[in-house]
Design an enzyme around this catalytic site. Structure first.
Site, short mmCIF file in Angstrom:
data_model
loop_
_atom_site.label_atom_id
_atom_site.label_comp_id
_atom_site.label_asym_id
_atom_site.label_seq_id
_atom_site.Cartn_x
_atom_site.Cartn_y
_atom_site.Cartn_z
N CYS A 69 42.04 15.75 54.95
CA CYS A 69 42.01 17.18 55.25
C CYS A 69 42.63 17.37 56.63
O CYS A 69 42.20 16.74 57.61
CB CYS A 69 40.55 17.63 55.25
SG CYS A 69 40.28 19.33 55.78
N CYS A 202 48.36 21.06 55.04
CA CYS A 202 47.05 21.33 54.45
C CYS A 202 47.07 20.62 53.10
O CYS A 202 48.04 20.76 52.35
CB CYS A 202 46.84 22.83 54.26
SG CYS A 202 45.37 23.23 53.29
N1 DGL Z 1 42.41 21.01 52.73
C1 DGL Z 1 42.15 21.36 54.08
C2 DGL Z 1 43.32 21.02 55.00
O1 DGL Z 1 44.03 20.12 54.74
C3 DGL Z 1 41.73 22.72 54.42
C4 DGL Z 1 41.19 23.68 53.50
C5 DGL Z 1 40.07 24.45 54.16
O2 DGL Z 1 40.38 25.45 54.85
O3 DGL Z 1 38.95 24.03 54.00
O4 DGL Z 1 43.53 21.61 56.00
#
Ligand code: DGL
Length: 283
Positions: A69, A202
């Site tokens: 993430c 993201c």
């Molecule tokens: N998947 C997460 C990232 O890579 C973020 C998504 C969220 O806002 O929770 O930033």
């Protein structure tokens, strides 16, 4: 067993690449669906939530946890690695993030090299970074890219609401509208000059990579984080084999903090049809 963490389903894009790359390794995935999205949360909340999930994965037997993430990595990885882990009861364990491999790919420079070298020193490309509010506010991508490539122009763009829309299966037209808004916002900062490379910063965004592809010119190279992270982990495990020593291999378990794992499993299958069902995380 390797732990992979994400605020929700986005980390599955990374996990899937890892499962393909390392069929002989076992993975435990934790999605913090009770608290997703992280992208608009204050930094101290992201740190607390990321630490709690990392501990949950450690306590289930993972010696190595990958934060799949960008938001968690950008906000919490350094704090966990430098401040929390050395004083915690989890010495001998480690946490990795996904910003470092992405910066390595964007700059063609190993992470350990934090000063500009020829030819990167003279590289004047434009690199675009799309991310959540919190990832962009952290400034981690421009900071780390400029250390290695000081003449590169780094342009950042928040794609507000895009991760949440992907997570909640918004219709394609709505996803495309959000992508177009992001691309136009980025181009407005460069007088319309498209970036040479685009970081989809993201882990949810690879699910709409085709929409970014449609609205960015063909010469913009889109950096695919799942592949980049798999390459980097391969290199890391070759140097740190002890984190997966004794791994009988090949198992995949998916945990969620949400009270409705069946719903999460149904949504996950939209992103990865053969994925195993989620169960409720005990921690
Ligand atoms: N998947 C997460 C990232 O890579 C973020 C998504 C969220 O806002 O929770 O930033």
């Amino acid at each position: 067993m390797i732990g992979v963490f994400d605020s929700g389903l986005g980390g599955l894009t990374v996990l899937r690449a890892l499962v393909d790359r390392f069929p002989d390794k076992s993975f435990l995935y934790l999605g913090d669906h009770a608290n997703v999205p992280y992208g608009n949360r204050p930094s101290d909340e992201v740190i607390d939530l990321t630490r709690a999930s990392t501990e949950a994965l450690f306590s289930q037997g993972c010696k190595l946890v990958l934060l799949g993430c960008n938001t968690a990595t950008a906000v919490a990885a350094r704090h966990l690695q430098q401040n929390w882990l050395p004083q915690s009861k989890w010495r001998g364990h480690n946490v990795l993030g996904i910003v470092a491999p992405t910066v390595e790919a964007a700059t063609q420079t190993p992470w350990a090299v934090s000063a500009p070298q020829y030819p990167q020193k003279y590289n004047t490309d434009v690199v675009g970074v799309f991310g959540t509010t919190r990832t962009i506010a952290s400034g981690v991508y421009p900071e780390e890219i400029r250390k290695r490539c000081p003449r590169v122009t780094v342009v950042q763009q928040v794609c507000a609401g895009l991760a949440g829309a992907i997570e909640h299966e918004a219709p394609e037209a709505e996803l495309e509208r959000l992508v177009v808004e992001g691309v136009e916002g980025l181009l407005a900062q460069t007088n319309g000059l498209p970036p040479h490379r685009a970081i989809l910063g993201c882990t949810h965004f690879p699910l709409v990579e085709h929409l970014f592809r449609r609205h960015l010119p063909p010469f913009t190279r889109i950096l695919s984080q799942p592949e980049v992270v798999a390459d980097s982990l391969e290199d890391y495990l070759a140097r740190h084999a002890h984190y997966t020593a004794g791994d009988a291999g090949g198992s995949l378990t998916l945990l969620t903090t949400a009270a409705n794992p069946a719903d999460i499993s149904a949504r996950a299958r939209v992103f990865w049809p053969e994925v195993a069902p989620f169960t409720l995380s005990a921690a």
